[in-house]
Write a protein that holds these residues in place. Structure first.
Motif, PDB file in Angstrom:
ATOM      1  N   LYS A   1       5.906  73.811  47.357  1.00 35.77           N
ATOM      2  CA  LYS A   1       4.544  73.670  46.843  1.00 35.77           C
ATOM      3  C   LYS A   1       3.692  72.716  47.683  1.00 35.77           C
ATOM      4  N   TYR A   2       4.309  71.664  48.232  1.00 34.12           N
ATOM      5  CA  TYR A   2       3.553  70.630  48.949  1.00 34.12           C
ATOM      6  C   TYR A   2       3.564  70.816  50.463  1.00 34.12           C
ATOM      7  N   ASN A   3       4.002  71.978  50.945  1.00 30.68           N
ATOM      8  CA  ASN A   3       4.031  72.270  52.378  1.00 30.68           C
ATOM      9  C   ASN A   3       2.658  71.983  53.006  1.00 30.68           C
ATOM     10  N   GLY A   4       2.653  71.153  54.047  1.00 33.54           N
ATOM     11  CA  GLY A   4       1.412  70.816  54.741  1.00 33.54           C
ATOM     12  C   GLY A   4       0.714  69.584  54.185  1.00 33.54           C
ATOM     13  N   SER A   5       1.213  69.036  53.095  1.00 33.52           N
ATOM     14  CA  SER A   5       0.611  67.843  52.488  1.00 33.52           C
ATOM     15  C   SER A   5       1.394  66.603  52.903  1.00 33.52           C
ATOM     16  N   VAL A   6       0.719  65.448  52.843  1.00 33.73           N
ATOM     17  CA  VAL A   6       1.300  64.188  53.305  1.00 33.73           C
ATOM     18  C   VAL A   6       1.032  63.092  52.286  1.00 33.73           C
ATOM     19  N   LEU A   7       2.040  62.243  52.067  1.00 32.09           N
ATOM     20  CA  LEU A   7       1.870  61.004  51.303  1.00 32.09           C
ATOM     21  C   LEU A   7       2.104  59.833  52.255  1.00 32.09           C
ATOM     22  N   THR A   8       1.310  58.780  52.115  1.00 35.06           N
ATOM     23  CA  THR A   8       1.459  57.602  52.961  1.00 35.06           C
ATOM     24  C   THR A   8       1.988  56.442  52.115  1.00 35.06           C
ATOM     25  N   VAL A   9       3.088  55.855  52.594  1.00 33.18           N
ATOM     26  CA  VAL A   9       3.742  54.729  51.923  1.00 33.18           C
ATOM     27  C   VAL A   9       3.626  53.510  52.832  1.00 33.18           C
ATOM     28  N   LEU A  10       3.235  52.393  52.251  1.00 32.21           N
ATOM     29  CA  LEU A  10       3.109  51.149  53.008  1.00 32.21           C
ATOM     30  C   LEU A  10       3.566  50.015  52.112  1.00 32.21           C
ATOM     31  N   GLY A  11       4.651  49.341  52.484  1.00 31.34           N
ATOM     32  CA  GLY A  11       5.116  48.260  51.625  1.00 31.34           C
ATOM     33  C   GLY A  11       6.397  47.630  52.102  1.00 31.34           C
TER      34      GLY A  11
END
Length: 178
Positions: free
Chosen positions: A116-126
């Motif tokens: 479902k999320y193909n091509g989507s990105v989440l950014t994690v910083l911590g």
């Protein structure tokens, strides 16, 4: 003159109403909560490494991890087995920023390549303290289906080879997005 001053607030109110009514997203976007579960495979040893140390501290710091910077392009899979179905890549870096314990600054994009999320990105910083049983890191943004994303990622070490540094980490990510 007084009538012009009274007209100004009325015009500002009218313009803001028109701008709000003509917004292309008005009424179309609904915020939702998504939960993602996957495994992160960090391989720092061998000929098929997916993470590479690019800065090594010199001198006295060489005996500790402080100052080490590693760039990664790690596979994300549905299960803990490295041969399970791939769902994406964790691309970014981690830097050892704690002097008194093993603690990393994580800056990574979780780029999804399947489902479902193909091509989507989440950014994690911590902050990631890999020897703690559970680590929480903020999700600070996203793209694709994760536009305007915010949330958190919980990381739990599934497997760790203390000799090589290779690890498999279970991630549970909870994210609000539109």
């Amino acid at each position: 003159m007084a009538s012009r001053l009274l007209l100004l607030p009325f015009l500002l109110l009218l313009l803001s109403s028109i701008a709000a009514a003509s917004s292309p997203h008005k009424g179309k976007l609904k915020e939702k909560l998504s939960h993602l579960h996957f495994f992160f495979h960090d391989v720092v040893s061998g000929s098929n490494a997916t993470a590479m140390r690019v800065i090594q501290p010199a001198g006295a710091l060489a005996r500790s991890f402080f100052g080490i910077v590693t760039i990664m392009d790690d596979p994300l899979t549905e299960g803990p087995d490295p041969n399970s179905k791939p769902v994406g890549r964790a691309q970014g870096m981690y830097a050892a920023t704690a002097q008194d314990e093993l603690g990393f600054l994580m800056a990574m994009n979780l780029a999804f390549t399947a489902g479902k999320y193909n091509g989507s990105v989440l950014t994690v910083l911590g902050r990631n303290q890999p020897l703690h049983p559970v680590r929480e890191m903020p999700v600070v943004g996203g793209s694709g289906l994760f536009r305007f994303a915010r949330g958190y990622a919980l990381a739990r070490t599934h497997w760790l080879n203390l000799t090589s540094g290779d690890a498999i980490v279970e991630y549970n990510v909870h994210v609000m997005h539109y």
